[in-house]
Motif scaffolding. Structure first.
Motif, PDB file in Angstrom:
ATOM      1  N   GLY A   2       2.809  -1.563   7.617  1.00  0.00           N
ATOM      2  CA  GLY A   2       3.068  -2.212   6.332  1.00  0.00           C
ATOM      3  C   GLY A   2       4.446  -1.876   5.821  1.00  0.00           C
ATOM      4  N   PRO A   3       4.577  -1.665   4.520  1.00  0.00           N
ATOM      5  CA  PRO A   3       3.477  -1.359   3.589  1.00  0.00           C
ATOM      6  C   PRO A   3       2.720  -2.558   3.028  1.00  0.00           C
ATOM      7  CG  PRO A   3       5.568  -1.168   2.449  1.00  0.00           C
ATOM      8  CD  PRO A   3       5.903  -1.448   3.894  1.00  0.00           C
ATOM      9  N   GLU A   4       3.120  -3.801   3.381  1.00  0.00           N
ATOM     10  CA  GLU A   4       2.466  -4.964   2.789  1.00  0.00           C
ATOM     11  C   GLU A   4       1.384  -5.534   3.704  1.00  0.00           C
ATOM     12  OE1 GLU A   4       5.379  -7.807   1.541  1.00  0.00           O
ATOM     13  OE2 GLU A   4       6.142  -6.511  -0.057  1.00  0.00           O
ATOM     14  N   PHE A   5       0.260  -5.924   3.082  1.00  0.00           N
ATOM     15  CA  PHE A   5      -0.878  -6.475   3.814  1.00  0.00           C
ATOM     16  C   PHE A   5      -1.516  -7.599   3.010  1.00  0.00           C
ATOM     17  CE2 PHE A   5      -0.506  -2.004   5.005  1.00  0.00           C
ATOM     18  CZ  PHE A   5      -0.519  -2.061   6.390  1.00  0.00           C
ATOM     19  N   ASP A   6      -2.345  -8.374   3.681  1.00  0.00           N
ATOM     20  CA  ASP A   6      -3.138  -9.405   3.011  1.00  0.00           C
ATOM     21  C   ASP A   6      -4.132  -8.689   2.098  1.00  0.00           C
ATOM     22  OD1 ASP A   6      -5.080 -11.311   2.283  1.00  0.00           O
ATOM     23  OD2 ASP A   6      -4.811 -12.435   4.146  1.00  0.00           O
ATOM     24  N   GLY A   7      -3.959  -8.840   0.807  1.00  0.00           N
ATOM     25  CA  GLY A   7      -4.786  -8.118  -0.146  1.00  0.00           C
ATOM     26  C   GLY A   7      -6.255  -8.468  -0.087  1.00  0.00           C
ATOM     27  N   HIS A   8      -6.578  -9.673   0.353  1.00  0.00           N
ATOM     28  CA  HIS A   8      -7.976 -10.076   0.411  1.00  0.00           C
ATOM     29  C   HIS A   8      -8.699  -9.463   1.602  1.00  0.00           C
ATOM     30  CE1 HIS A   8      -6.776 -13.895  -2.055  1.00  0.00           C
ATOM     31  NE2 HIS A   8      -6.869 -12.807  -2.802  1.00  0.00           N
ATOM     32  N   LEU A   9      -7.946  -8.834   2.495  1.00  0.00           N
ATOM     33  CA  LEU A   9      -8.553  -8.180   3.655  1.00  0.00           C
ATOM     34  C   LEU A   9      -8.593  -6.659   3.524  1.00  0.00           C
ATOM     35  CD1 LEU A   9      -6.941 -10.231   6.595  1.00  0.00           C
ATOM     36  CD2 LEU A   9      -9.167 -10.575   5.498  1.00  0.00           C
ATOM     37  N   VAL A  10      -7.883  -6.117   2.531  1.00  0.00           N
ATOM     38  CA  VAL A  10      -7.835  -4.660   2.363  1.00  0.00           C
ATOM     39  C   VAL A  10      -9.134  -4.152   1.735  1.00  0.00           C
ATOM     40  CG1 VAL A  10      -6.709  -2.762   1.109  1.00  0.00           C
ATOM     41  CG2 VAL A  10      -5.327  -4.569   2.165  1.00  0.00           C
TER      42      VAL A  10
ATOM     43  N   ALA B 290     -10.158   2.792   0.725  1.00  0.00           N
ATOM     44  CA  ALA B 290      -8.824   3.386   0.652  1.00  0.00           C
ATOM     45  C   ALA B 290      -8.715   4.355  -0.520  1.00  0.00           C
ATOM     46  CB  ALA B 290      -7.767   2.291   0.533  1.00  0.00           C
ATOM     47  N   MET B 291      -9.277   3.985  -1.666  1.00  0.00           N
ATOM     48  CA  MET B 291      -9.200   4.859  -2.842  1.00  0.00           C
ATOM     49  C   MET B 291     -10.064   6.101  -2.682  1.00  0.00           C
ATOM     50  SD  MET B 291      -8.886   2.273  -6.126  1.00  0.00           S
ATOM     51  CE  MET B 291     -10.275   1.230  -5.698  1.00  0.00           C
ATOM     52  N   GLN B 292     -11.247   5.935  -2.103  1.00  0.00           N
ATOM     53  CA  GLN B 292     -12.117   7.087  -1.863  1.00  0.00           C
ATOM     54  C   GLN B 292     -11.469   8.040  -0.861  1.00  0.00           C
ATOM     55  OE1 GLN B 292     -15.961   6.053  -0.283  1.00  0.00           O
ATOM     56  NE2 GLN B 292     -16.734   8.146  -0.388  1.00  0.00           N
ATOM     57  N   ARG B 293     -10.858   7.466   0.153  1.00  0.00           N
ATOM     58  CA  ARG B 293     -10.199   8.266   1.177  1.00  0.00           C
ATOM     59  C   ARG B 293      -8.978   8.990   0.614  1.00  0.00           C
ATOM     60  NH1 ARG B 293      -6.543   8.480   5.011  1.00  0.00           N
ATOM     61  NH2 ARG B 293      -7.164   9.161   7.109  1.00  0.00           N
ATOM     62  N   GLN B 294      -8.258   8.312  -0.302  1.00  0.00           N
ATOM     63  CA  GLN B 294      -7.087   8.907  -0.927  1.00  0.00           C
ATOM     64  C   GLN B 294      -7.466  10.172  -1.697  1.00  0.00           C
ATOM     65  OE1 GLN B 294      -5.260   6.555  -4.050  1.00  0.00           O
ATOM     66  NE2 GLN B 294      -3.212   7.281  -3.512  1.00  0.00           N
ATOM     67  N   LEU B 295      -8.591  10.130  -2.405  1.00  0.00           N
ATOM     68  CA  LEU B 295      -9.059  11.303  -3.139  1.00  0.00           C
ATOM     69  C   LEU B 295      -9.465  12.424  -2.186  1.00  0.00           C
ATOM     70  CD1 LEU B 295     -11.240   9.654  -5.938  1.00  0.00           C
ATOM     71  CD2 LEU B 295      -9.053  10.846  -6.230  1.00  0.00           C
ATOM     72  N   GLN B 296     -10.160  12.043  -1.118  1.00  0.00           N
ATOM     73  CA  GLN B 296     -10.617  13.043  -0.154  1.00  0.00           C
ATOM     74  C   GLN B 296      -9.453  13.722   0.546  1.00  0.00           C
ATOM     75  OE1 GLN B 296     -13.552  11.498   2.553  1.00  0.00           O
ATOM     76  NE2 GLN B 296     -13.802  13.431   3.658  1.00  0.00           N
ATOM     77  N   TYR B 297      -8.377  12.968   0.782  1.00  0.00           N
ATOM     78  CA  TYR B 297      -7.220  13.490   1.516  1.00  0.00           C
ATOM     79  C   TYR B 297      -6.482  14.567   0.730  1.00  0.00           C
ATOM     80  CZ  TYR B 297      -3.170  13.514   4.625  1.00  0.00           C
ATOM     81  OH  TYR B 297      -2.181  13.899   5.499  1.00  0.00           O
TER      82      TYR B 297
ATOM     83  N   MET C  13       0.817  -1.210   0.000  1.00  0.00           N
ATOM     84  CA  MET C  13       0.000   0.000   0.000  1.00  0.00           C
ATOM     85  C   MET C  13       0.855   1.266   0.000  1.00  0.00           C
ATOM     86  SD  MET C  13      -2.949  -1.314  -0.249  1.00  0.00           S
ATOM     87  CE  MET C  13      -4.062   0.045   0.084  1.00  0.00           C
ATOM     88  N   ASN C  14       2.050   1.178  -0.554  1.00  0.00           N
ATOM     89  CA  ASN C  14       2.899   2.371  -0.612  1.00  0.00           C
ATOM     90  C   ASN C  14       2.318   3.510  -1.443  1.00  0.00           C
ATOM     91  OD1 ASN C  14       3.366   1.217  -3.111  1.00  0.00           O
ATOM     92  ND2 ASN C  14       5.581   1.008  -2.869  1.00  0.00           N
ATOM     93  N   PRO C  15       1.393   3.270  -2.405  1.00  0.00           N
ATOM     94  CA  PRO C  15       0.857   4.404  -3.164  1.00  0.00           C
ATOM     95  C   PRO C  15       0.110   5.434  -2.321  1.00  0.00           C
ATOM     96  CG  PRO C  15       0.435   2.361  -4.335  1.00  0.00           C
ATOM     97  CD  PRO C  15       0.935   1.992  -2.975  1.00  0.00           C
ATOM     98  N   ILE C  16      -0.358   5.054  -1.124  1.00  0.00           N
ATOM     99  CA  ILE C  16      -1.137   6.013  -0.337  1.00  0.00           C
ATOM    100  C   ILE C  16      -0.304   6.684   0.756  1.00  0.00           C
ATOM    101  CG2 ILE C  16      -3.289   4.783  -0.799  1.00  0.00           C
ATOM    102  CD1 ILE C  16      -3.183   3.667   2.037  1.00  0.00           C
ATOM    103  N   MET C  17       0.987   6.377   0.831  1.00  0.00           N
ATOM    104  CA  MET C  17       1.826   6.991   1.862  1.00  0.00           C
ATOM    105  C   MET C  17       2.174   8.428   1.492  1.00  0.00           C
ATOM    106  SD  MET C  17       4.382   4.054   3.339  1.00  0.00           S
ATOM    107  CE  MET C  17       5.350   3.897   1.856  1.00  0.00           C
TER     108      MET C  17
ATOM    109  N   CYS D 299      -2.193   7.448   5.142  1.00  0.00           N
ATOM    110  CA  CYS D 299      -2.221   6.043   4.719  1.00  0.00           C
ATOM    111  C   CYS D 299      -3.045   5.162   5.654  1.00  0.00           C
ATOM    112  CB  CYS D 299      -0.798   5.513   4.581  1.00  0.00           C
ATOM    113  SG  CYS D 299       0.122   5.420   6.130  1.00  0.00           S
ATOM    114  N   ARG D 300      -3.989   5.770   6.361  1.00  0.00           N
ATOM    115  CA  ARG D 300      -4.909   4.993   7.190  1.00  0.00           C
ATOM    116  C   ARG D 300      -5.783   4.138   6.287  1.00  0.00           C
ATOM    117  NH1 ARG D 300     -10.179   5.064   9.006  1.00  0.00           N
ATOM    118  NH2 ARG D 300     -10.583   4.893  11.260  1.00  0.00           N
ATOM    119  N   LEU D 301      -5.927   2.872   6.609  1.00  0.00           N
ATOM    120  CA  LEU D 301      -6.775   1.981   5.835  1.00  0.00           C
ATOM    121  C   LEU D 301      -7.364   0.918   6.738  1.00  0.00           C
ATOM    122  CD1 LEU D 301      -4.714  -0.631   3.815  1.00  0.00           C
ATOM    123  CD2 LEU D 301      -3.621   0.919   5.415  1.00  0.00           C
ATOM    124  N   VAL D 302      -8.363   0.238   6.222  1.00  0.00           N
ATOM    125  CA  VAL D 302      -9.018  -0.830   6.971  1.00  0.00           C
ATOM    126  C   VAL D 302      -8.607  -2.164   6.377  1.00  0.00           C
ATOM    127  CG1 VAL D 302     -11.219  -1.845   7.642  1.00  0.00           C
ATOM    128  CG2 VAL D 302     -10.971   0.645   7.562  1.00  0.00           C
ATOM    129  N   VAL D 303      -8.057  -3.028   7.228  1.00  0.00           N
ATOM    130  CA  VAL D 303      -7.629  -4.367   6.819  1.00  0.00           C
ATOM    131  C   VAL D 303      -8.399  -5.363   7.679  1.00  0.00           C
ATOM    132  CG1 VAL D 303      -5.686  -5.942   6.517  1.00  0.00           C
ATOM    133  CG2 VAL D 303      -5.339  -3.473   6.265  1.00  0.00           C
TER     134      VAL D 303
END
Length: 292
Positions: free
Chosen positions: A247-255, A260-267, A218-222, A232-236
Motif C-alpha cells: 500500500g498504503p492505499e487499498f480498496d476500502g470496501h475490501l479492507v 485491523a483495529m483489533q490487531r492494532q491494539l493487540q500489537y 492504511m498508514n495509521p497502522i504502519m 501493518c498486516r491486514l486482510v483485504v
C-alpha cells in the motif's frame, strides 16, 4: 544528514517541517511515505509525504505528537537535522497512473480526518496541477485542530470543512457532510478517505451503501515501514497484505477494518506481538524475503 529548513506549528501538537532531501524529492509521488530517524538511537518513524518541491529538493512532513519519539521529533528546530530520511517508500496513489482525460470525467471526493489532511493534500494538488477538479471534505474535532485549510482551498474545486463540535463549518463528521451533499443531489463515483481507522471504516460503510468506489490509506497502522515487523498486516478481500509494501492505499470496501483495529491494539503489547507472531506464522511478516 537531512536539515530542517522550515518548522511551523499548525495546531496543538501538530507540526509541519520542510526537510532538505533532494533524492527523495526528485522521485516521490503523492501517496508515498518516508521513514525518518532522528539519531543513532532514535526510533524509525514512517510519515506520509505531505508535499514536495523538486527544484528546492525539499520534502514536507506533518507530525502529531503522540509519544516519546514524536515528542523528540517535533522538538527539533530549523537548522537541526535528521540522521536518516529514507524514501520514497510504498506505492503512489493509483490516480496518478490513470489517463488524465479519463480522470477529468470522474467526480472525485476526498475525505480527510485530522492529520489525514496532510497526505490528502499532495493528491489534490497533483490533480489540480493536471487540470482535474475534485471536492474535499476535511474535518477535525474542533476549529483549533484544523490544518492546511488555506492550502487545500487553493487546490480543491469545492472545500467543505467540518468540525465534530460545530465550532467551525459544518457541524458533524465527514460522513454526515457527504450524506448531506448526496441528499442535495451531489453525486460522486470515486472517493479517497484518509484519517483515523474508525473514520475510514464508517466512510466505507456509507460509500458502499451509496455505490461510490472508495480508496483508503492504511498508514495509521504502519510501524517499521519495510514489512519486517508485521505491524501493518491486514486482510483485504481474501488476501493478506502489508500496508507499507503493498500500500498504503487499498480498496476500502475490501479492507477488514474490525480485524485491523483489533490487531492494532493487540500489537501494542509485547505479549500481544508474540501471540500474533505465533498465530500468523509465515504470514506475520511481509517483504523481508524470509517469509512465505
Amino acid at each position: 544528514m537531512y536539515p530542517i529548513v522550515k518548522r511551523e506549528k499548525l495546531a496543538d501538537k501538530i507540526w509541519l517541517m520542510d526537510v532538505k532531501a533532494p533524492r527523495v524529492a526528485q522521485y516521490c509521488e503523492p501517496g508515498q511515505f518516508v521513514i525518518v530517524k532522528i539519531d543513532e538511537v532514535g526510533e524509525r518513524i514512517p510519515l506520509t509525504i505531505c508535499d514536495y518541491d523538486r527544484e528546492a529538493g525539499t520534502i514536507t512532513i506533518v507530525t502529531q505528537t503522540v509519544g516519546a519519539s514524536t515528542e523528540r521529533l517535533t522538538a527539533l528546530q530549523e537548522g537541526d537535522s535528521f540522521q536518516d530520511f529514507v524514501g520514497p517508500l510504498g506505492c503512489a496513489s493509483d490516480l496518478i497512473s490513470e489517463d488524465i482525460e479519463e480522470l477529468k470525467k470522474k467526480k472525485i471526493v476526498f475525505i480527510a480526518g485530522g492529520v489525514g489532511t496532510a497526505p490528502v493534500y499532495p493528491q489534490v494538488k497533483w490533480l489540480h496541477d493536471h487540470g482535474v477538479d475534485c471536492d474535499v471534505i476535511m474535518g477535525a474535532r474542533s476549529k483549533d485542530l484544523l490544518i492546511l485549510e488555506d492550502e487545500m482551498k487553493a487546490v480543491a474545486a469545492n472545500l467543505y470543512v467540518t468540525t465534530d463540535d460545530g465550532s467551525y463549518g459544518f457541524h458533524g463528521v465527514g460522513t454526515a457532510q457527504l450524506q448531506a451533499l448526496w441528499d442535495q443531489g451531489v453525486r460522486y463515483d470515486h472517493c479517497v478517505a484518509i484519517g483515523p481507522m474508525i473514520m475510514m471504516k464508517f466512510v466505507c460503510k456509507l460509500t458502499k451503501e451509496l455505490g461510490i468506489h472508495t480508496i483508503v490509506s492504511m498508514n495509521p497502522i504502519m510501524v517499521d515501514g519495510t514489512g519486517m515487523c508485521g505491524a501493518c498486516r491486514l486482510v483485504v478481500g481474501d488476501e493478506v497484505k502489508f500496508a507499507c509494501v503493498d500500500g498504503p492505499e487499498f480498496d476500502g470496501h475490501l479492507v477488514d477494518f474490525d480485524q485491523a483495529m483489533q490487531r492494532q491494539l493487540q500489537y501494542k503489547t509485547e505479549e500481544g506481538r508474540a501471540m500474533l507472531k505465533l498465530q500468523e506464522g509465515g504470514t506475520h511478516h511481509g517483504g523481508c524475503g524470509h517469509c512465505g
